[in-house]
Design a protein around this motif. Structure first.
Motif, short mmCIF file in Angstrom:
data_model
loop_
_atom_site.label_atom_id
_atom_site.label_comp_id
_atom_site.label_asym_id
_atom_site.label_seq_id
_atom_site.Cartn_x
_atom_site.Cartn_y
_atom_site.Cartn_z
N ASP A 151 4.95 -9.33 9.10
CA ASP A 151 4.01 -10.02 8.21
C ASP A 151 2.92 -9.08 7.72
O ASP A 151 2.34 -9.30 6.65
CB ASP A 151 3.37 -11.20 8.93
CG ASP A 151 4.34 -12.38 9.05
OD1 ASP A 151 5.42 -12.33 8.44
OD2 ASP A 151 4.00 -13.34 9.78
N SER A 152 2.60 -8.04 8.49
CA SER A 152 1.53 -7.13 8.09
C SER A 152 1.84 -6.46 6.75
O SER A 152 0.93 -6.15 5.97
CB SER A 152 1.31 -6.06 9.17
OG SER A 152 2.52 -5.34 9.42
N GLU A 194 0.92 -8.93 4.00
CA GLU A 194 -0.53 -8.95 3.81
C GLU A 194 -1.01 -7.73 3.05
O GLU A 194 -1.91 -7.81 2.20
CB GLU A 194 -1.24 -9.05 5.17
CG GLU A 194 -0.94 -10.31 5.95
CD GLU A 194 -1.29 -11.57 5.18
OE1 GLU A 194 -2.25 -11.53 4.38
OE2 GLU A 194 -0.58 -12.59 5.35
N GLU A 195 -0.41 -6.58 3.33
CA GLU A 195 -0.80 -5.36 2.63
C GLU A 195 -0.44 -5.44 1.15
O GLU A 195 -1.21 -5.00 0.28
CB GLU A 195 -0.14 -4.14 3.28
CG GLU A 195 -0.66 -2.82 2.75
CD GLU A 195 -0.43 -1.65 3.69
OE1 GLU A 195 -0.64 -0.51 3.26
OE2 GLU A 195 -0.03 -1.88 4.85
N SER A 234 -2.93 -7.51 -0.71
CA SER A 234 -4.26 -6.92 -0.86
C SER A 234 -4.34 -5.89 -1.98
O SER A 234 -5.41 -5.34 -2.25
CB SER A 234 -4.67 -6.26 0.46
OG SER A 234 -3.89 -5.10 0.71
N LYS A 265 5.94 1.51 8.88
CA LYS A 265 5.32 0.20 9.12
C LYS A 265 6.30 -0.89 9.53
O LYS A 265 5.91 -2.00 9.87
CB LYS A 265 4.56 -0.25 7.86
CG LYS A 265 3.36 0.63 7.52
CD LYS A 265 2.67 0.14 6.26
CE LYS A 265 1.43 1.00 5.96
NZ LYS A 265 0.34 0.71 6.92
#
Length: 307
Positions: A209-210, A213-214, A217, A282
């Protein structure tokens, strides 16, 4: 020209050197078939099944022989040496009555020595079976610590099909490629100053999920291009705009766009001029050997920024 295209990389390369009206795509990939139908490119689609027994292999090879008989005095391009025994068999059959070009667009895998085959009974039995049926110069390659596959060394293919180094195949014809691109772009609603996230599914890594989110953004319009043959890696990627997954990205990417992926083959395309980034560090890898191998190859591509 005919391009044998089990995947999109070969099809895209053909569209860099030949007008789409002059191309025939030979494929067993249903996604490529759908793409060709949608964008009016001639296509000869043949169905394949997974061969598990000697009887299955013989039946599939007989089907390939019927396909090969259809073509004579044609120029045929192919771009992959690995994990496609029936495709390689087809190419060797076509070579009897056609002019064949090999231009490698595949990853470089470690070729395993004969002792690795001789020390593993299963590998040896499989190799003996496949060589006896196809008469191909097959060898064993390492995919990762747990998986191997059969293919033909790129050096052997380049030696056999020496015309592969001819400028006709290796030099990109910018005007032709631009014309082919414009035909596709005219049917795609895509802002030029956008981000495209290239999804590869989750067969060799998990997309956390990170990453979603990136992407959120970044304050730009984000499109997701799903892999044509795999389910989406993280359902939250559906929160972004979706591109037609049957379209090769190389045909719609412009200079202003930003491509973000992990190890997609499009990141390795040095001919593609745009902003390219990789989130290879990542994701959550399922096999460390895969990660090490692909990172080492990605680092050689100067146009890719590893995040």
């Amino acid at each position: 020209m005919i391009v044998y295209a089990p995947s999109y990389a070969g099809l895209v390369h053909a569209l860099k050197i030949v007008n789409s009206e002059e191309l025939l795509v030979l494929t067993s990939n249903v996604s490529i078939k759908n793409f060709c139908e949608k964008y009016e490119i001639k296509c000869d689609y043949f169905d394949r099944f997974v061969a598990e027994t000697r009887k299955d292999y013989i039946k599939q090879l007989d089907n390939v022989k019927l396909i090969a008989k259809k073509y004579k005095n044609e120029e045929v391009l192919f771009c992959f040496y690995s994990r496609d025994i029936f495709g390689l068999y087809l190419i060797y059959l076509l070579d009897k009555k056609n002019k064949i070009y090999f231009y490698n667009k595949d990853f470089i895998y470690e070729e395993l020595g004969k002792w690795r085959v001789l020390n593993n009974l299963k590998y040896l039995k499989d190799l003996v079976l496949l060589k006896s049926l196809t008469k191909l110069p097959l060898t064993l390659f390492k995919l990762n610590d747990k998986q191997v596959f059969f293919g033909i060394s790129p050096k052997k293919l380049e030696s056999r099909f020496k015309s592969s180094k001819h400028n006709y195949i290796s030099v990109i014809k910018n005007e032709i490629f631009k014309n082919n691109q414009n035909k596709i772009l005219s049917k795609v609603d895509l802002d030029s100053n956008s981000i495209i996230f290239v999804d590869q599914g989750n067969s060799i890594f998990e997309v956390p999920d990170s990453i979603i989110e990136e992407l959120k953004s970044m304050n730009k319009k984000v499109f997701v291009k799903q892999h044509p043959n795999f389910s989406i890696s993280n359902n939250r990627l559906n929160e972004f705009l979706q591109l037609d997954k049957s379209i090769p990205l190389e045909l719609i990417v412009t200079n202003e766009l930003t491509l973000i992926g992990i190890t997609s083959t499009i990141l390795f395309d040095e001919d593609l001029v745009c902003h390219k980034k990789s989130f290879i560090n990542k994701v959550i890898w399922k096999d460390e050997t895969n990660k090490i191998n692909l990172i080492s190859q990605l680092k050689k591509v100067e146009s890719v920024q590893i995040i």
